[in-house]
Motif scaffolding. Structure first.
Motif, PDB file in Angstrom:
ATOM      1  N   GLY A  92       0.800  -1.214   0.000  1.00 22.88           N
ATOM      2  CA  GLY A  92       0.000   0.000   0.000  1.00 22.88           C
ATOM      3  C   GLY A  92       0.838   1.271   0.000  1.00 22.88           C
ATOM      4  N   PRO A  93       0.177   2.436  -0.099  1.00 16.21           N
ATOM      5  CA  PRO A  93       0.873   3.727  -0.220  1.00 16.21           C
ATOM      6  C   PRO A  93       1.841   4.019   0.929  1.00 16.21           C
ATOM      7  CG  PRO A  93      -1.469   3.967  -0.705  1.00 16.21           C
ATOM      8  CD  PRO A  93      -1.289   2.579  -0.190  1.00 16.21           C
ATOM      9  N   GLY A  94       1.443   3.684   2.169  1.00 17.76           N
ATOM     10  CA  GLY A  94       2.314   3.971   3.298  1.00 17.76           C
ATOM     11  C   GLY A  94       3.638   3.236   3.198  1.00 17.76           C
ATOM     12  N   THR A  98       7.298   4.979   2.448  1.00 15.76           N
ATOM     13  CA  THR A  98       8.357   4.742   3.426  1.00 15.76           C
ATOM     14  C   THR A  98       9.604   4.190   2.752  1.00 15.76           C
ATOM     15  OG1 THR A  98       6.762   4.335   5.197  1.00 15.76           O
ATOM     16  CG2 THR A  98       8.977   3.457   5.506  1.00 15.76           C
ATOM     17  N   ALA A  99       9.426   3.232   1.852  1.00 13.42           N
ATOM     18  CA  ALA A  99      10.570   2.644   1.156  1.00 13.42           C
ATOM     19  C   ALA A  99      11.255   3.643   0.231  1.00 13.42           C
ATOM     20  CB  ALA A  99      10.124   1.417   0.366  1.00 13.42           C
ATOM     21  N   ALA A 100      10.465   4.530  -0.359  1.00 18.29           N
ATOM     22  CA  ALA A 100      11.026   5.508  -1.306  1.00 18.29           C
ATOM     23  C   ALA A 100      11.715   6.671  -0.611  1.00 18.29           C
ATOM     24  CB  ALA A 100       9.915   6.045  -2.216  1.00 18.29           C
ATOM     25  N   LEU A 207      10.836  -1.649  -3.679  1.00 21.00           N
ATOM     26  CA  LEU A 207       9.797  -0.845  -4.329  1.00 21.00           C
ATOM     27  C   LEU A 207       9.282  -1.524  -5.592  1.00 21.00           C
ATOM     28  CD1 LEU A 207      11.406   2.648  -3.799  1.00 21.00           C
ATOM     29  CD2 LEU A 207       9.122   1.993  -3.019  1.00 21.00           C
ATOM     30  N   SER A 208      10.176  -2.200  -6.293  1.00 21.85           N
ATOM     31  CA  SER A 208       9.755  -2.926  -7.492  1.00 21.85           C
ATOM     32  C   SER A 208       8.778  -4.038  -7.138  1.00 21.85           C
ATOM     33  CB  SER A 208      10.984  -3.499  -8.201  1.00 21.85           C
ATOM     34  OG  SER A 208      10.603  -4.240  -9.347  1.00 21.85           O
ATOM     35  N   ARG A 209       9.064  -4.746  -6.057  1.00 18.76           N
ATOM     36  CA  ARG A 209       8.152  -5.812  -5.636  1.00 18.76           C
ATOM     37  C   ARG A 209       6.823  -5.248  -5.136  1.00 18.76           C
ATOM     38  NH1 ARG A 209      13.188  -7.997  -3.790  1.00 18.76           N
ATOM     39  NH2 ARG A 209      12.901  -7.148  -1.691  1.00 18.76           N
ATOM     40  N   LEU A 210       6.858  -4.081  -4.521  1.00 23.44           N
ATOM     41  CA  LEU A 210       5.630  -3.485  -3.997  1.00 23.44           C
ATOM     42  C   LEU A 210       4.743  -2.921  -5.098  1.00 23.44           C
ATOM     43  CD1 LEU A 210       7.105  -1.562  -0.928  1.00 23.44           C
ATOM     44  CD2 LEU A 210       5.394  -3.375  -0.799  1.00 23.44           C
TER      45      LEU A 210
END
Length: 240
Positions: A92-94, A98-100, A207-210
């Motif tokens: 999700g967006p959160g 956070t990862a970015a 991020l790619s996996r998300l």
């Protein structure tokens, strides 16, 4: 609240919200040269990169809190790596924000600092940085991390309370130049590692996996943010 307390608070607010005169041009150039000297040479960068890691992990932690995740701890390691752990939905967006936030945080902090300095708010910048480091210290979960954050926070406290206005200005400009320049190098280091087949669990790969967006595009975003922040922030500092 008695009148003395009100007067003290008013004085504190005036100090924080007030502006200070811009340093001489030679100070701006000298602090730029000093920042380059601790970012470009690899032996020095191996040490100074610890400060970028503080900003990187602090970015993860701050965005985790802002997006409603539960921040459980931050660890900083002597090899300049770090780990920020938060609880919440693993998607999700959160989680994405956070990862970015890690690779973009040093540059964006530098850009924000450049905006403050261009408007003459040197004292406000120093106090905000001290407050952020103090908040981060509460979440550190290992001894090396405590040491690095205490040293960084101590430097800000000493300069804020004991140094004169010219020294404060030089310190503030040096810090902001360092964040702007230091924010550019880690994405290139990550790119080099990925080209050698390493860093398979990097922020870009997570991020790619998300998002199912290629990690290379996330890496491009990290480059774009850092370079645009350097160009924009550097212009503000030089024109300030």
């Amino acid at each position: 609240m008695d009148s003395l307390a009100v007067t003290s608070l008013a004085g504190l607010w005036d100090q924080l919200s007030g502006t200070q005169s811009d340093p001489d041009v030679w100070v701006v150039i000298a602090t730029l040269a000093a920042a380059l000297a601790v970012v470009v040479p690899h032996p020095v960068w191996r040490i100074s990169r610890n400060a970028v890691t503080i900003a990187h992990e602090g970015g993860h932690g701050l965005v985790a809190l802002l997006t409603g995740r539960q921040l459980t701890g931050i660890r900083l390691h002597s090899d300049t790596s770090g780990l920020t752990v938060s609880r919440g939905k693993p998607y999700g967006p959160g989680m994405i924000l956070t990862a970015a936030a890690g690779y973009t945080a040093p540059s964006l902090l530098g850009l924000g600092g450049a905006a403050l300095l261009s408007s003459g708010r040197i004292t406000l910048l120093l106090w905000l940085a001290t407050a952020l480091l103090l908040v981060m210290l509460v979440m550190i979960r290992n001894a090396y991390g405590v040491l690095t954050v205490v040293l960084a926070g101590g430097a800000f406290v000493l300069v804020s309370w004991l140094a004169g206005s010219q020294v404060q200005a030089a310190f503030a400009y040096a810090v902001v130049w360092f964040l702007l320049l230091g924010g550019v190098r880690p994405p290139f280091e990550l790119q080099a590692k990925r080209m050698r087949g390493g860093a398979g669990d990097s922020d870009a790969d997570q991020l790619s996996r998300l998002t199912h967006v290629p990690a290379g595009l996330w890496l491009f975003l990290f480059h774009a943010v850092s370079l645009c922040s350097l160009l924009g922030g550097g212009r503000w500092l030089l024109e300030g």
